[in-house]
Design a protein around this motif. Structure first.
Motif, PDB file in Angstrom:
ATOM      1  N   SER A   7       6.065   6.792  -8.699  1.00 55.53           N
ATOM      2  CA  SER A   7       5.077   7.472  -7.868  1.00 55.53           C
ATOM      3  C   SER A   7       3.797   6.665  -7.770  1.00 55.53           C
ATOM      4  O   SER A   7       3.508   5.822  -8.621  1.00 55.53           O
ATOM      5  CB  SER A   7       4.793   8.870  -8.417  1.00 55.53           C
ATOM      6  N   CYS A   8       3.042   6.952  -6.710  1.00 53.23           N
ATOM      7  CA  CYS A   8       1.774   6.275  -6.467  1.00 53.23           C
ATOM      8  C   CYS A   8       0.793   6.668  -7.572  1.00 53.23           C
ATOM      9  O   CYS A   8       0.632   7.863  -7.855  1.00 53.23           O
ATOM     10  CB  CYS A   8       1.239   6.687  -5.099  1.00 53.23           C
ATOM     11  N   PRO A   9       0.141   5.696  -8.212  1.00 53.51           N
ATOM     12  CA  PRO A   9      -0.791   6.049  -9.298  1.00 53.51           C
ATOM     13  C   PRO A   9      -2.043   6.767  -8.792  1.00 53.51           C
ATOM     14  O   PRO A   9      -2.780   7.347  -9.572  1.00 53.51           O
ATOM     15  CB  PRO A   9      -1.153   4.688  -9.918  1.00 53.51           C
ATOM     16  N   HIS A  10      -2.284   6.738  -7.484  1.00 50.80           N
ATOM     17  CA  HIS A  10      -3.486   7.382  -6.938  1.00 50.80           C
ATOM     18  C   HIS A  10      -3.224   8.812  -6.485  1.00 50.80           C
ATOM     19  O   HIS A  10      -3.983   9.721  -6.802  1.00 50.80           O
ATOM     20  CB  HIS A  10      -4.034   6.559  -5.765  1.00 50.80           C
ATOM     21  N   CYS A  11      -2.113   9.014  -5.702  1.00 55.06           N
ATOM     22  CA  CYS A  11      -1.869  10.366  -5.161  1.00 55.06           C
ATOM     23  C   CYS A  11      -0.624  11.021  -5.752  1.00 55.06           C
ATOM     24  O   CYS A  11      -0.311  12.167  -5.432  1.00 55.06           O
ATOM     25  CB  CYS A  11      -1.764  10.318  -3.628  1.00 55.06           C
ATOM     26  N   ASN A  12       0.064  10.277  -6.580  1.00 50.76           N
ATOM     27  CA  ASN A  12       1.271  10.792  -7.260  1.00 50.76           C
ATOM     28  C   ASN A  12       2.485  11.002  -6.362  1.00 50.76           C
ATOM     29  O   ASN A  12       3.522  11.483  -6.814  1.00 50.76           O
ATOM     30  CB  ASN A  12       0.987  12.107  -7.993  1.00 50.76           C
ATOM     31  N   ASN A  64       0.822  -1.216   0.000  1.00 49.62           N
ATOM     32  CA  ASN A  64       0.000   0.000   0.000  1.00 49.62           C
ATOM     33  C   ASN A  64       0.862   1.274   0.000  1.00 49.62           C
ATOM     34  O   ASN A  64       1.991   1.255   0.485  1.00 49.62           O
ATOM     35  CB  ASN A  64      -0.882   0.046   1.260  1.00 49.62           C
ATOM     36  N   CYS A  65       0.260   2.344  -0.515  1.00 45.87           N
ATOM     37  CA  CYS A  65       0.887   3.669  -0.409  1.00 45.87           C
ATOM     38  C   CYS A  65       0.503   4.204   0.975  1.00 45.87           C
ATOM     39  O   CYS A  65      -0.683   4.250   1.313  1.00 45.87           O
ATOM     40  CB  CYS A  65       0.347   4.585  -1.507  1.00 45.87           C
ATOM     41  N   THR A  66       1.489   4.592   1.796  1.00 42.69           N
ATOM     42  CA  THR A  66       1.136   5.078   3.135  1.00 42.69           C
ATOM     43  C   THR A  66       0.704   6.545   3.102  1.00 42.69           C
ATOM     44  O   THR A  66       0.322   7.109   4.118  1.00 42.69           O
ATOM     45  CB  THR A  66       2.309   4.917   4.134  1.00 42.69           C
ATOM     46  N   GLY A  67       0.769   7.141   1.905  1.00 40.94           N
ATOM     47  CA  GLY A  67       0.296   8.530   1.779  1.00 40.94           C
ATOM     48  C   GLY A  67      -1.215   8.574   1.630  1.00 40.94           C
ATOM     49  O   GLY A  67      -1.897   9.286   2.360  1.00 40.94           O
ATOM     50  N   CYS A  68      -1.751   7.796   0.693  1.00 43.43           N
ATOM     51  CA  CYS A  68      -3.197   7.836   0.436  1.00 43.43           C
ATOM     52  C   CYS A  68      -3.885   6.539   0.865  1.00 43.43           C
ATOM     53  O   CYS A  68      -5.099   6.423   0.759  1.00 43.43           O
ATOM     54  CB  CYS A  68      -3.457   8.123  -1.041  1.00 43.43           C
ATOM     55  N   HIS A  69      -3.078   5.575   1.348  1.00 42.04           N
ATOM     56  CA  HIS A  69      -3.584   4.283   1.848  1.00 42.04           C
ATOM     57  C   HIS A  69      -4.288   3.449   0.780  1.00 42.04           C
ATOM     58  O   HIS A  69      -5.088   2.583   1.098  1.00 42.04           O
ATOM     59  CB  HIS A  69      -4.515   4.494   3.064  1.00 42.04           C
TER      60      HIS A  69
HETATM   61 ZN   LIG Z   1      -0.722   7.260  -2.767  1.00 45.82          ZN
END
Ligand SMILES: [Zn+2]
Length: 237
Positions: free
Chosen positions: A222-227, A198-203
């Motif tokens: 980069s995270c595809p959801h929050c970049n 998981n991305c710990t920025g946007c979960h």
């Molecule tokens: Zn993210």
């Protein structure tokens, strides 16, 4: 760990420190402004009282002039009395003197009234001046504490801003821009750990292929959801 992502992590940590120092600094500045604001507010009252007193004093000066004039009139009339021949004229002059004295009494009463007002305002002014002194005394220590703390903050900010340069300058311009943009748009968090898929920025869950590639690929991803820019921590199995 990839060198660029290490730099970015250090940069982000430093930026968080810089932000909290700036926040603390702002708080102190506001406290100082409040302290001086109170002082200015009372000083303004003193200035207002001075103005009122000045107005009353010039009104007094006018009254004084009137008094002197009436006094001269009375004296002139009284000097005429011994030369007067008829009873009728004599009574007329006495009447003149009498009414001039009445005018004077009235003027004197007005003068005294102004005097009382001035005394009242002066007492009020003294009270305010005392308040200023007390406030100065009360805030003196805090004011110098604040000044000292601000000075320290400035020195720390300067040193840390210098350190920041050593982290950011070696990074490619494009990456610097990406970082700055993410800091701005993602609540000051641009670099986050990817953990357990998981991305710990946007979960949000990361595509497994992307998550796995983070361990192998030296490219920054980069995270595809929050970049946000991703890093992984290798745990020894
Ligand atoms: Zn993210």
């Amino acid at each position: 760990m990839h060198e660029q992502i290490e730099r970015l992590r250090a940069l982000q940590e430093l930026d968080h420190e810089l932000n909290s120092i700036r926040q603390e600094r702002r708080k102190l500045e506001m406290e100082q402004a409040e302290l001086s604001g109170e002082m200015v507010r009372i000083q303004d009252m003193v200035n207002g009282l001075d103005e009122e007193i000045g107005t009353l004093q010039s009104q007094q000066a006018e009254l004084q002039q009137g008094l002197a004039q009436e006094e001269a009139n009375i004296k002139r009339s009284e000097e005429r009395l011994p030369e007067i021949k008829t009873q009728k004229e004599y009574l007329a002059v006495l009447k003149e003197v009498d009414s001039a004295k009445k005018v004077n009494k009235d003027l004197q009463a007005k003068f005294d009234e102004k005097q009382a007002q001035i005394a009242e305002l002066n007492a009020e002014k003294d009270e305010k001046l005392k308040q200023i002194e007390e406030l100065k005394e009360r805030t003196e220590v805090r004011t110098s504490e604040i000044a000292e703390a601000l000075q320290e903050f400035d020195e720390t900010l300067e040193a840390k801003t210098g350190q920041r340069g050593t982290h950011i300058d070696p990074l490619p311009k494009q990456l610097q821009k990406r970082y700055a943009l993410l800091m701005e748009r993602r609540d000051g968090i641009a670099v986050v750990e990817a953990r357990d898929g998981n991305c710990t920025g946007c979960h949000m869950h990361l595509p497994p292929q992307l998550f796995n590639s983070l361990f192998l690929n030296p490219q920054i991803q980069s995270c595809p959801h929050c970049n946000r820019l991703l890093f992984v921590t290798r745990t020894e199995a």
